[in-house]
Design a protein around this motif. Structure first.
Motif, mmCIF file in Angstrom:
data_model
loop_
_atom_site.group_PDB
_atom_site.id
_atom_site.type_symbol
_atom_site.label_atom_id
_atom_site.label_comp_id
_atom_site.label_asym_id
_atom_site.label_seq_id
_atom_site.Cartn_x
_atom_site.Cartn_y
_atom_site.Cartn_z
ATOM 1 N N ASP A 69 -3.786 5.052 7.480
ATOM 2 C CA ASP A 69 -3.415 3.681 7.793
ATOM 3 C C ASP A 69 -2.334 3.714 8.878
ATOM 4 O OD1 ASP A 69 -2.679 1.080 7.903
ATOM 5 O OD2 ASP A 69 -2.391 0.831 5.751
ATOM 6 N N VAL A 70 -2.803 3.860 10.123
ATOM 7 C CA VAL A 70 -1.894 4.067 11.249
ATOM 8 C C VAL A 70 -0.827 2.981 11.332
ATOM 9 C CG1 VAL A 70 -1.789 3.998 13.748
ATOM 10 C CG2 VAL A 70 -3.511 5.358 12.633
ATOM 11 N N ARG A 71 -1.266 1.757 11.173
ATOM 12 C CA ARG A 71 -0.362 0.639 11.395
ATOM 13 C C ARG A 71 0.780 0.631 10.374
ATOM 14 N NH1 ARG A 71 -1.438 -5.629 10.998
ATOM 15 N NH2 ARG A 71 -0.165 -6.320 12.725
ATOM 16 N N THR A 72 0.422 0.717 9.105
ATOM 17 C CA THR A 72 1.464 0.652 8.080
ATOM 18 C C THR A 72 2.378 1.870 8.140
ATOM 19 O OG1 THR A 72 -0.251 -0.378 6.773
ATOM 20 C CG2 THR A 72 1.820 0.022 5.691
ATOM 21 N N LEU A 73 1.792 3.045 8.387
ATOM 22 C CA LEU A 73 2.630 4.245 8.482
ATOM 23 C C LEU A 73 3.613 4.104 9.645
ATOM 24 C CD1 LEU A 73 0.221 7.243 7.790
ATOM 25 C CD2 LEU A 73 1.889 6.185 6.278
ATOM 26 N N THR A 74 3.119 3.566 10.751
ATOM 27 C CA THR A 74 3.997 3.363 11.907
ATOM 28 C C THR A 74 5.122 2.393 11.558
ATOM 29 O OG1 THR A 74 2.154 3.721 13.405
ATOM 30 C CG2 THR A 74 4.068 2.586 14.300
ATOM 31 N N GLU A 75 4.750 1.307 10.890
ATOM 32 C CA GLU A 75 5.768 0.315 10.549
ATOM 33 C C GLU A 75 6.784 0.870 9.563
ATOM 34 O OE1 GLU A 75 3.059 -3.630 11.420
ATOM 35 O OE2 GLU A 75 3.463 -3.039 9.353
ATOM 36 N N SER B 232 0.819 -1.213 0.000
ATOM 37 C CA SER B 232 0.000 0.000 0.000
ATOM 38 C C SER B 232 0.856 1.267 0.000
ATOM 39 C CB SER B 232 -0.910 -0.001 1.217
ATOM 40 O OG SER B 232 -0.113 -0.043 2.384
ATOM 41 N N TYR B 233 2.124 1.150 -0.362
ATOM 42 C CA TYR B 233 3.079 2.264 -0.444
ATOM 43 C C TYR B 233 3.449 2.829 0.927
ATOM 44 C CZ TYR B 233 0.595 2.143 -4.930
ATOM 45 O OH TYR B 233 -0.040 1.746 -6.069
#
Ligand SMILES: Nc1ncnc2c1ncn2[C@@H]1O[C@H](COP(=O)(O)OP(=O)(O)OP(=O)(O)O)[C@@H](O)[C@H]1O
Ligand SMILES: [Mg+2]
Lengths: 334, 253
Positions: free
Chosen positions: B149-155, A83-84
């Motif tokens: 997208d909190v989770r992916t941004l955090t990761e 998802s980038y």
């Protein structure tokens, strides 16, 4: 000793075991692919390598150092997400420079490295654009640049191309492979697309239900599947059960017999060659440069590929033919 | 038709109040009542006090709610309904109950006396305002966090070597800024006119002042009502502005 080694890795969510006894060794600079159907645990293994998920048991080592319980911040492992995951509040330059800023590099060095990597991923002119002003392919290149610029020890790519359309996907995968070679970057690429895996990888790990089903060089996995699952997943293998192969070919086997569609030769019905089978064409599909026939022989329907040279080559349904299959092209699989 | 009735229902009293507030001078319309109100030292002091309390409430509330909502979304999503319920309690439990609870817990003979002097009581009042603001702050911030997208941004930030404070300040905060602001303006609107807690704790806030004036004067209360109304609506207007500006930035993956 290999650069990245994973030993007996297990992962359980509640009472659901998602990764069973996963083992692998990767050399420095190698490009390997995890290939498998949805839900087989590819992402979970990748997330354990990146440090986002803690293994239930097992070890992950990089360059001899055990990183199994290290925080993601300290691992120096880059990740590119499907998802980038670009930071919406930052423009291209800021997104790419984020990792360097976190490493407290001075601003001149950040500017220089960011400019370099922007050129590498061909994003010149987009420096001040925000993620929502970029196309999918451009966003993914920003994500790639952001991971590359901090010079990670290992680069992980989780289906980075699956949200893009076919043409951009082909283009970008060549670009990724090219950059990876130039930088000599140890890379793990996750996909469920076998063509992508075959065109990009040095080595492929075919996964099924949390296990490695088969690993090997790309050309090996394709031509020499070890199990029925790999044969089905990798090519459009014809798979004959024990009864069918006994009846059709007079061979008694355990497991299955795998025969690739392009290795079956179609001869005309009057052919005098020995060891051929009688067959009748049932239907065909046009796949661009090849035509895939469904040919019935002794009650078994076989898929047979032929090159699509001229329109007059096409054999209509009902045509009687003879089929020739060399013993070398039949593989017994588990 | 329903809209017309609704509009009249809301607008008529407002217009009547406004009209009345202009009639302080016998010889025609004037802003005399406003002049009197705005120049009253009592108004200035209480309005200033309540504004300060609102700002402090907002700051403390944000520092409390953003990390909490973030952590719940990231690590404990199953607790979300429970936390949502807890933050709604101040709407269900009357303010007077909360204040009596405080007085019982923190009175001068309790082990943590917070009603002994004015500063301590101010602190207590601010804490009760934070409680009061919880439903508004939590809901808007939680919605803001859910939009990214909190989770992916955090990761992604973690794998780039960002520490937790950096992740919160540089990645999460900027992306929920508009949600935080809309929660903040709602909180402001609630705190500025709050009566029960301030008056029971005996602090010189704007709410009790409004009540005092209302009971003793004729024209000034109308002027004050209009002023309070404008302040509230200005807050609402600002929420709209920030919500609109933030939209393009939020869409991104
Ligand atoms: N946090 C989690 N909690 C519980 N189950 C999980 C969790 N993450 C993954 N799973 C389960 O683990 C299994 C493997 O998931 P994973 O995401 O690794 O698959 P995948 O091979 O990456 O699939 P896809 O190709 O669809 O991305 C799935 O059955 C999934 O439901
Ligand atoms: Mg996945």
């Amino acid at each position: 000793m290999a650069y990245l080694t994973i030993n007996n890795l297990h992962k359980r969510f509640a009472d659901h075991v998602v990764v069973h006894d996963f083992n692998m060794n990767i050399e420095q600079g190698e490009f390997v692919t995890f290939l498998g159907p949805s839900g087989c645990g590819k992402t979970t293994v990748l997330r354990m390598i990146a440090g986002f998920e803690t293994p239930t048991s097992g070890h992950i080592r990089v360059g001899g150092e055990d990183i199994t319980h290290q925080s993601p911040q300290k691992r120096g492992i880059g990740m590119v997400f499907q998802s980038y995951a670009l930071f919406p509040n930052m423009n291209v330059t800021q997104n790419i420079g984020f990792g360097l800023k976190m490493r407290k590099c001075d601003s001149a060095e950040i500017a220089r490295k960011v400019a370099e990597v922007i050129k590498l991923v061909e994003l010149s002119g987009k420096e001040n654009h925000y993620p929502h002003e970029l196309s999918g392919g451009q966003r993914q290149r920003v994500a790639l640049a952001r991971a590359l610029v901090v010079e990670p020890r290992i680069l992980l790519l989780d289906e980075p191309l699956s949200a893009l359309d076919a043409r951009i996907r082909k283009n970008l995968r060549e670009q990724i492979r090219d950059i990876q070679r130039r930088l000599g970057l140890t890379t793990i690429f996750v996909t469920h697309d076998q063509e992508e895996a075959l065109t990009m990888s040095d080595r492929i790990f075919v996964m099924n239900q949390g296990r490695v089903e088969q690993e090997g060089r790309a050309e090996m996995v394709y031509t020499e599947p070890a199990t029925e699952f790999v044969a089905r997943f990798m090519g459009n293998y014809n798979l004959l059960g024990a009864a069918d192969s006994q009846r059709l070919l007079g061979l008694s086997i355990n497991g299955h017999l795998a025969i690739r569609p392009e290795s079956i030769h179609v001869l005309d019905a009057h052919s005098q060659q020995a060891d051929t089978l009688a067959g009748t064409i049932r239907q065909h599909q046009l796949l661009g440069n090849i035509i895939r026939y469904q040919i019935e022989s002794a009650g078994v329907t076989l898929q047979v590929d032929r090159l699509n040279r001229t329109a007059s080559d096409l054999m209509p349904a009902g045509t009687e033919v003879r089929l020739q299959i060399s013993r070398d092209d039949m593989r017994e699989v588990r | 038709m329903a809209i017309a009735i609704g509009t009249i229902y809301f607008l008529l009293p407002l217009i009547a109040t406004f009209e009345f507030s202009l009639k302080m001078n016998r010889d025609g319309y004037s802003f005399e009542a406003y002049k009197v109100v705005l120049s009253d030292p009592g108004f200035q002091a209480t309005f200033g006090y309540s504004t300060l309390m609102a700002v402090l409430t907002i700051i403390v509330g944000i520092l409390l709610v953003v990390p909490t909502a973030y952590w719940i979304q990231l690590k404990l999503p199953r607790l979300r309904p429970l936390v949502e319920f807890i933050t709604l309690l101040p709407l269900v439990i009357p303010a007077i109950v909360i204040v009596f609870g405080y007085l019982k817990l923190y009175n001068s003979s309790a082990w943590l006396p917070l009603t002994g002097n004015d500063r301590a009581t101010d602190f207590l009042l601010m804490c009760s305002y934070v409680t009061l603001a919880l439903p508004y702050l939590y809901r808007s911030i939680d919605a803001g966090l859910r939009a990214i997208d909190v989770r992916t941004l955090t990761e992604a930030a973690e794998s780039l070597g960002a520490s937790w404070p950096s992740i919160l300040l540089q990645v999460i905060f900027p992306n929920v800024k508009s949600a935080i602001l809309s929660g903040a303006f709602l909180t402001f609107a609630v705190v500025i006119g709050e009566f029960t807690m301030a008056s029971l704790l005996g602090r010189p806030a704007f709410g009790p002042y409004l009540q005092l004036i209302g009971a003793n004067r004729a024209y000034e209360p109308s002027a004050l009502a209009i002023i309070a109304f404008l302040v509230t609506w200005a807050s609402m207007g600002l929420i709209q502005v920030f919500a609109r500006n933030a939209r393009p930035a939020r869409k991104t993956a």
